[in-house]
Write an enzyme that holds these catalytic residues in place. Structure first.
Site, short mmCIF file in Angstrom:
data_model
loop_
_atom_site.label_atom_id
_atom_site.label_comp_id
_atom_site.label_asym_id
_atom_site.label_seq_id
_atom_site.Cartn_x
_atom_site.Cartn_y
_atom_site.Cartn_z
N ALA A 123 0.92 4.05 -1.59
CA ALA A 123 2.08 4.54 -0.90
C ALA A 123 2.24 3.39 0.33
CB ALA A 123 1.90 5.93 -0.28
N LYS A 124 3.17 3.50 0.94
CA LYS A 124 3.49 2.70 2.08
C LYS A 124 4.75 3.21 2.98
CE LYS A 124 1.71 -1.46 3.98
NZ LYS A 124 0.70 -1.70 3.55
#
Ligand code: NAD
Length: 411
Positions: free
Chosen positions: A101-102
């Site tokens: 994720a980011k």
């Protein structure tokens, strides 16, 4: 080629080499979920201001999604997307039970007071608290955020879900952060370098190193290489660059930088043009600053025999090709800088165990994970007759594709 295009290209090539089912290939290119929220806060002067917050959750086949949250004026959704995908492959290469994720907020943290940053972080957390979580998505610091940001997220999240230290990593030690986390990425870079050099019958001792970037990753890598007998012959940062062909005393350079805020005027080295760092004479070049620094304009002039990608995406695909033709061996970012997320995983494990590890245990486990991952990558290189970058991509993509298949498709 931008970061997203390059990541997609490497992914597709790995999927082709592995013969991944085309339905799985397609599903792995599309993020699991993209979140975009409006975050409105009162400024200290009472006026209201709105920012846009993002979280891209790329894949969770192997476990909770994991990745940084950055505060930057140009948080670009395409780049966040590429970085979320890279986290999926990186956690799989390191063999830690996470997906990728980011996220971030489009703001300039330097323009906000501490209380404004706290309000913004709390509002962002309120908007996404149902979608992150200890077993869902575990954020960490990135550009423009730090341990204090994670402490605010932990506090706000815990108001909704009860005390949850494992919801974020990179926390202050007093709130359940891990010993060894601050040095982890630089230390992991050194363990990765040692594994690569050993494969070539070499060791850090006596070899020469040039390091671009002297922040968290670069200064820790330089310090540990120097302690192991490596000669760090050139170092640069945003303020300038210094060189000494006999090797720079890194502990003294760190003190000088702390005292003066710059590398220049250090008595133990000569000033040099920072643009020359990447082409400086050395055995091992370690970019620890920005993406895209090695490109078609400078790749042919690189004199190092090994490049360790401590920064994310420092080598663009054209440079990759030029360097490969020259016989330069490149240790790719999705492996070389995985030490940080690996110790983040140890932090999460310690929080869930409710038991704090000694720093020696953290470092020993980090070395074990980094060394094992290197040998796993080499195994893929041998099976598929490919370079280290494709060895790392095929290793990561294969693990994620296998997990996806095993979990099944039926709704
Ligand atoms: P940092 O902000 O602590 O340090 C960055 C350094 O780069 C600073 O010394 C800065 O002066 C220098 N720099 C900036 N522009 C430069 C230029 N044009 N020429 C030379 N030096 C320049 O950041 P960091 O945490 O050390 O991260 C460095 C890189 O490693 C980034 O690409 C980051 O994405 C990547 N990375 C960091 C971690 C981590 O845990 N910190 C983990 C994985 C990847």
């Amino acid at each position: 080629m931008n970061a997203l295009a390059a990541t997609n290209r490497n992914f597709r090539q790995a999927a082709r080499i592995l013969g991944v089912d085309s339905r799985i290939e397609k599903s792995l290119l599309i993020p699991f979920r993209e979140i975009k929220v409006e975050c409105t806060i009162p400024k200290d002067d009472g006026t209201l201001v709105s920012y846009v917050g993002f979280r891209v959750q790329h894949d969770n086949a192997r476990g909770p999604m994991k990745g940084g949250i950055r505060y930057h004026p140009e948080v670009d959704p395409d780049e966040v997307n590429a970085l979320a995908q890279l986290m999926t492959w990186k956690t799989a290469v390191a063999d830690i039970p996470y997906g990728g994720a980011k996220g971030g907020i489009g703001c300039n943290p330097k323009d906000l007071s501490k209380s404004e940053l706290e309000r913004l972080t709390r509002v962002f957390t309120q908007k996404i608290h149902d979608l992150i979580g200890v077993n869902a998505d575990v954020p960490a610091p990135d550009m423009g955020t730090n341990a204090q940001t994670m402490a605010w997220i932990l506090d706000e999240y815990s108001k909704f879900h009860g005390h949850s230290p494992a919801v974020v990593t990179g926390k202050p030690i007093d709130l359940g952060g891990s010993l060894g986390r601050e040095a982890a990425t630089g230390r992991g870079v050194v363990y990765a370098t040692e594994a690569l050099l050993a494969e070539h019958g070499k060791s850090v001792k006596g070899l020469t190193f040039a390091i671009q970037g002297f922040g968290n990753v670069g200064s820790w890598a330089a310090r540990l290489l120097h302690e192991k007998g490596g000669k760090v012959v050139a170092v640069s940062d945003i303020t300038g660059a210094v060189k000494n062909h006999s090797g720079i005393d890194i502990a003294a350079l760190i003190k000088h930088k702390e005292a003066t805020g710059k590398l220049e005027d250090f008595s133990g080295a000569d000033a040099m043009d920072a643009n020359e760092l990447l082409t400086h004479e050395c055995d091992v070049l370690i970019p620890c600053a920005l993406g895209g620094v090695l490109n078609r304009d400078n790749a042919a002039n690189v004199r190092a025999k090994f490049i360790i990608e401590a920064a994310n995406h420092p080598t663009d695909p054209e440079a990759d090709e030029i360097l490969s033709k020259k016989g330069v061996i490149i240790l790719p970012d999705i492996y070389a800088n995985a030490g940080g997320v690996t110790v983040s995983y140890f932090e999460w494990v310690q929080n869930i165990q409710g038991f704090m590890w000694e720093e020696e245990k953290v470092n020993a486990e980090l070395k074990r994970y980094m060394t094992k991952a290197f040998h796993n990558i080499k195994g893929m290189c041998q099976s598929h007759n490919c370079n280290l970058r494709m060895g790392a991509f095929t290793l990561g993509v294969n693990r994620v594709a296998r997990a996806t298949l095993l979990r099944g498709w039926e709704a």
